[in-house]
Design a protein around this motif. Structure first.
Motif, PDB file in Angstrom:
ATOM      1  N   ASN A   3      -1.020  -4.032 -11.079  1.00  0.00           N
ATOM      2  CA  ASN A   3       0.033  -3.392 -11.574  1.00  0.00           C
ATOM      3  C   ASN A   3       1.264  -3.878 -10.406  1.00  0.00           C
ATOM      4  O   ASN A   3       2.265  -3.423 -10.314  1.00  0.00           O
ATOM      5  CB  ASN A   3       0.034  -2.013 -11.650  1.00  0.00           C
ATOM      6  N   SER A   4       0.760  -4.863  -9.413  1.00  0.00           N
ATOM      7  CA  SER A   4       1.406  -5.403  -8.719  1.00  0.00           C
ATOM      8  C   SER A   4       2.213  -6.528  -9.252  1.00  0.00           C
ATOM      9  O   SER A   4       1.360  -7.760  -9.345  1.00  0.00           O
ATOM     10  CB  SER A   4       0.772  -6.009  -7.424  1.00  0.00           C
ATOM     11  N   VAL A  19      -1.889 -13.252  -2.312  1.00  0.00           N
ATOM     12  CA  VAL A  19      -2.816 -12.734  -1.305  1.00  0.00           C
ATOM     13  C   VAL A  19      -2.767 -11.354  -0.866  1.00  0.00           C
ATOM     14  O   VAL A  19      -3.496 -10.434  -0.760  1.00  0.00           O
ATOM     15  CB  VAL A  19      -2.169 -13.583   0.175  1.00  0.00           C
ATOM     16  N   VAL A  20      -1.346 -11.016  -1.284  1.00  0.00           N
ATOM     17  CA  VAL A  20      -1.005  -9.382  -1.124  1.00  0.00           C
ATOM     18  C   VAL A  20      -1.912  -8.687  -2.114  1.00  0.00           C
ATOM     19  O   VAL A  20      -2.556  -7.592  -1.832  1.00  0.00           O
ATOM     20  CB  VAL A  20       0.580  -9.008  -1.232  1.00  0.00           C
ATOM     21  N   LEU A  72       0.769  -1.102  -0.056  1.00  0.00           N
ATOM     22  CA  LEU A  72       0.044   0.086   0.007  1.00  0.00           C
ATOM     23  C   LEU A  72       0.910   1.121  -0.009  1.00  0.00           C
ATOM     24  O   LEU A  72       0.438   2.320  -0.850  1.00  0.00           O
ATOM     25  CB  LEU A  72      -0.927   0.073   1.297  1.00  0.00           C
ATOM     26  N   TRP A  73       1.898   1.238   0.855  1.00  0.00           N
ATOM     27  CA  TRP A  73       2.810   2.371   0.633  1.00  0.00           C
ATOM     28  C   TRP A  73       3.393   2.699  -0.356  1.00  0.00           C
ATOM     29  O   TRP A  73       3.667   3.601  -0.883  1.00  0.00           O
ATOM     30  CB  TRP A  73       3.770   2.046   1.894  1.00  0.00           C
ATOM     31  N   LYS A  74       3.948   1.453  -1.343  1.00  0.00           N
ATOM     32  CA  LYS A  74       4.557   1.743  -2.310  1.00  0.00           C
ATOM     33  C   LYS A  74       3.844   2.441  -3.628  1.00  0.00           C
ATOM     34  O   LYS A  74       4.340   3.168  -4.340  1.00  0.00           O
ATOM     35  CB  LYS A  74       4.893   0.272  -2.879  1.00  0.00           C
ATOM     36  N   PHE A  75       2.426   2.242  -3.344  1.00  0.00           N
ATOM     37  CA  PHE A  75       1.538   2.774  -4.251  1.00  0.00           C
ATOM     38  C   PHE A  75       1.036   4.181  -3.681  1.00  0.00           C
ATOM     39  O   PHE A  75       0.263   4.979  -4.471  1.00  0.00           O
ATOM     40  CB  PHE A  75       0.279   1.815  -4.478  1.00  0.00           C
ATOM     41  N   GLU A 113       3.310   3.652  -9.822  1.00  0.00           N
ATOM     42  CA  GLU A 113       2.364   3.640 -10.647  1.00  0.00           C
ATOM     43  C   GLU A 113       2.508   1.980 -10.871  1.00  0.00           C
ATOM     44  O   GLU A 113       1.417   1.326 -11.303  1.00  0.00           O
ATOM     45  CB  GLU A 113       2.464   4.140 -12.026  1.00  0.00           C
ATOM     46  N   ALA A 114       3.653   1.351 -11.066  1.00  0.00           N
ATOM     47  CA  ALA A 114       3.657   0.027 -10.919  1.00  0.00           C
ATOM     48  C   ALA A 114       4.816  -0.565 -10.018  1.00  0.00           C
ATOM     49  O   ALA A 114       5.847   0.230  -9.855  1.00  0.00           O
ATOM     50  CB  ALA A 114       4.149  -0.483 -12.470  1.00  0.00           C
ATOM     51  N   VAL A 115       4.702  -1.730  -9.534  1.00  0.00           N
ATOM     52  CA  VAL A 115       5.559  -2.288  -8.532  1.00  0.00           C
ATOM     53  C   VAL A 115       5.869  -3.707  -9.030  1.00  0.00           C
ATOM     54  O   VAL A 115       5.260  -4.525  -9.402  1.00  0.00           O
ATOM     55  CB  VAL A 115       5.179  -2.513  -7.375  1.00  0.00           C
ATOM     56  N   TYR A 116       7.375  -4.001  -9.018  1.00  0.00           N
ATOM     57  CA  TYR A 116       7.918  -5.219  -9.582  1.00  0.00           C
ATOM     58  C   TYR A 116       8.380  -5.954  -8.160  1.00  0.00           C
ATOM     59  O   TYR A 116       9.222  -5.306  -7.686  1.00  0.00           O
ATOM     60  CB  TYR A 116       8.825  -5.373 -10.639  1.00  0.00           C
ATOM     61  N   ASN A 117       7.971  -7.024  -7.624  1.00  0.00           N
ATOM     62  CA  ASN A 117       8.350  -7.577  -6.512  1.00  0.00           C
ATOM     63  C   ASN A 117       9.265  -8.909  -6.956  1.00  0.00           C
ATOM     64  O   ASN A 117       8.625 -10.012  -7.532  1.00  0.00           O
ATOM     65  CB  ASN A 117       7.404  -8.090  -5.476  1.00  0.00           C
TER      66      ASN A 117
END
Length: 669
Positions: A429-430, A413-414, A354-357, A397-401
């Protein structure tokens, strides 16, 4: 350049079909298997035939006859039962590819520019890094380079799980097994081998916990609670261990030219009440519910009926405290808060996502990390006051884990947590940038000194295990690669020494290792082998590097004997690129101008291996070309000028492609 022409062809065909047939279609383009069939082919007429009730070939002929001239496309022909095959204007391609290669390193796609967070490496700070961590870091770093190359604003983050079970286990081992005080652990942490000591101790601790499961559960519960609270000697010891080990990890990755901008520490997710904010949002939305009966009574769970076979944390370790009574792995993943009040990994990761976005309504405090490798500026989260000058982090706007494939369910789940809060776009975008494990060939395992059973020696690969202490430490691997590379260099350049030898061996070793970890797709298990990685033959980093070294040798010889290079007339250019013996030349030229296509495909498919494949194929095409054309002894001055210009184009594109893979091109090998 290849991608530019594809877009131009696609847009022209779509517009022509819209105008001529009043049909809106998405035009698909494919790369024909043979040069004789052109450089691009479209099956669009087969789809159009269904709409118009006409034969595909008839439609294809109509389009080929009426299509307006497309800059860079020599002609469009009908093939087979109704394909449209496009043939590039080779002279135009040559001039344009040279112009593009000599310009800026990339074309900014302003309309597509996004702020992107790439979180990678994320090693539990409880022991030395191993070879599997290197695959994570190399994949993440390469994706960062690709995204930046195409104009994205990319922030690189490394998640530090400094309050998790793995750190707790090492704390318990020091306190219960080694009987060390906080002062003694601080002294050990200052030693150069501390991460290796923790490696051995963690393996011993695993056996200690196996001996008495009840004791293990009690000690872990108490230790975790103390660490999460951040108070007392136990919490301070955990901080000392984690911070020291993180320092080792940073220095290890710097050896591969991998750096970060932010170390996001899990402790701040707790101490700055990130989790509290996320918890309230999840409760208010109904995304999680308090279980009042059954085996999960007292736990906050996320109702979700999806099945799962394996549930692990970021390190690939089971979250053994997910429930005090349940052993069901699916339940463990869905439990967000345990009945004892502690938060599971997945709960903290929802808050972090949530913080990342920029959706949490809270921010970290930041401080500079002391003594970062190579003096690169590095920030870390802190529960203390903000240090002046901290950049703005988060709000992507987008997150690569970048996390291994065993965590697929937890990542779902996240994302489901984000959806349940009404953030469907952010959930989409996760991106779980997953990958398979790195193992060892039996030969490599034996070379590293591990004793193998007769059965293990016959297997295609030998799995490693940090808990058992069986594996290849990243620093040991890099050091072995450097020694082997130096020996290879001295075989051909016995006179080389000092800084030149060190830099050459480093470029070769790092290039070999990074390419080996990148050359296969992410869903493929890697069996690492020293001999295979360092080979100058086949699909390896040294093979690609050697093509550049060969080209630089040609340029040096040309500079020694040549005067002014001749201009190439259009007539000569067409003769060279379109003549009866032009295919090997055109193959190299086309490959040289196709880096944009490979990068676009790598980002679209989230598969950096496409770029390593491109580099290898370009090097291979150049070597075939080199053996068929006598560049320096060519009598025709215009052709000689073209051949030299083509080798320089190949060099620029190969250097750029390898740079995107984090690989340096040495002057000699």
């Amino acid at each position: 350049m290849y991608l530019t022409l594809l877009k131009r062809l696609r847009e022209t065909l779509a517009g022509h079909i819209r105008e001529k047939y009043e049909v809106e279609l998405s035009v698909v383009l494919e790369r024909p298997p043979k040069l004789e069939m052109g450089e691009a082919a479209s099956p669009v007429c087969f789809e159009l035939a269904k709409r118009l009730k006409k034969a595909p070939r008839q439609i294809a002929q109509e389009i080929a006859n009426s299509l307006s001239k497309i800059e860079g496309i020599g002609r469009v022909e009908v093939a087979g039962a109704g394909y449209l095959n496009a043939f590039f204007d080779r002279a135009w391609f040559w001039e344009s590819a040279r112009k593009e290669a000599s310009g800026p390193s990339h074309e900014l796609r302003v309309n597509e520019r996004r702020k992107v967070i790439v979180e990678h490496t994320s090693i539990n700070p409880n022991k030395a890094a191993h070879i599997g961590h290197l695959r994570n870091a190399v994949l993440g770093d390469t994706m960062v380079r690709l995204l930046r190359h195409t104009g994205n604003d990319v922030a690189v983050q490394n998640y530090i799980d400094n309050t998790g079970v793995q750190v707790a286990d090492v704390v318990i081992a020091f306190q219960q097994m080694e009987k060390k005080s906080l002062a003694e652990v601080k002294t050990l942490a200052a030693q150069k081998t501390f991460d290796y000591q923790c490696w051995d101790l963690y393996a011993k601790a695993t056996q200690f916990f196996e001996e008495d499961k009840a004791r293990a559960g009690k000690l872990r519960g108490e230790t975790l609670k103390a660490i999460e609270a951040g108070e007392g000697e136990t919490a301070e010891m955990a901080t000392v261990i984690a911070d020291a080990v993180v320092g080792f990890h940073l220095r290890t990755m710097a050896r591969l030219d991998i750096f970060y901008e932010l170390l996001a520490r899990e402790s701040e997710i707790l101490h700055l009440h990130f989790w509290d904010a996320a918890f309230e949002k999840l409760k208010a939305s109904g995304a999680i519910q308090l279980a009042t009966s059954g085996k999960n009574a007292g736990c906050w769970v996320m109702p979700w009926g999806k099945e799962v076979k394996e549930v692990k944390d970021k390190s690939g370790t089971m979250d053994s405290l997910a429930s005090t009574t349940s052993t069901d792995e699916e339940d463990q993943a869905k439990i967000i808060v345990r009945s004892n009040g502690t938060v599971t990994y997945v709960g903290k990761d929802i808050a972090y996502q949530l913080w990342k976005f920029g959706l949490l309504g809270k921010d970290f405090h930041y401080r500079r990390w002391p003594n970062p490798p190579d003096s690169e500026e590095l920030w870390a989260t802190t529960a203390g006051p903000n240090e002046p000058g901290a950049p703005h982090f988060g709000g992507a706007e987008a997150v690569y884990n970048v996390i291994d494939a065993r965590q697929a369910y937890l990542q779902e789940v996240v994302a489901e947590g984000l959806r349940a809060l009404g953030h469907a776009k952010e959930a989409e975008n996760s991106i779980h940038f997953d990958y398979e494990i790195v193992a060892l060939t039996p030969r490599c395992a034996a070379e590293m000194g591990y004793e193998l059973s007769a059965e293990d020696a016959k297997r295609p690969y030998v799995e490693v295990s940090g808990r058992k202490g069986f594996g290849v430490k990243a620093d040991d691997l890099i050091t072995r690669m450097l020694a082997a590379a130096e020996a290879r260099v001295l075989q051909k350049h016995a006179e080389m020494a000092g800084v030149e030898l060190k830099q050459t061996a480093n470029a070769l070793a790092v290039g070999a290792l990074r390419f080996f970890l990148m050359k296969v797709t992410r869903n493929t298990i890697i069996a690492f082998d020293f001999e295979d990685a360092l080979s100058a033959e086949g699909e390896t980093g040294p093979y690609c590097q050697y093509a550049i070294v060969r080209i630089r040798g040609i340029r040096r010889k040309d500079a020694e004997v040549a005067g002014t290079r001749h201009e190439i007339s259009l007539e000569a250019l067409k003769k060279i690129t379109e003549g009866p013996e032009s295919n090997t030349i055109w193959e190299v030229l086309l490959a040289s101008g196709s880096l944009d296509y490979a990068v676009d495909a790598a980002i679209g498919a989230q598969e950096p291996a496409f770029v390593s494949k491109y580099a290898f194929q370009l090097a291979q095409a150049f070597n075939n070309f080199y053996h068929k054309h006598h560049i320096l002894s060519e009598a025709d001055e215009e052709k000689r000028a073209f051949l030299l210009g083509l080798t320089e184009l190949v060099e620029r594109q190969l250097v750029l492609a390898l740079g995107l893979l984090g690989i340096e091109a040495p002057e000699k090998m």
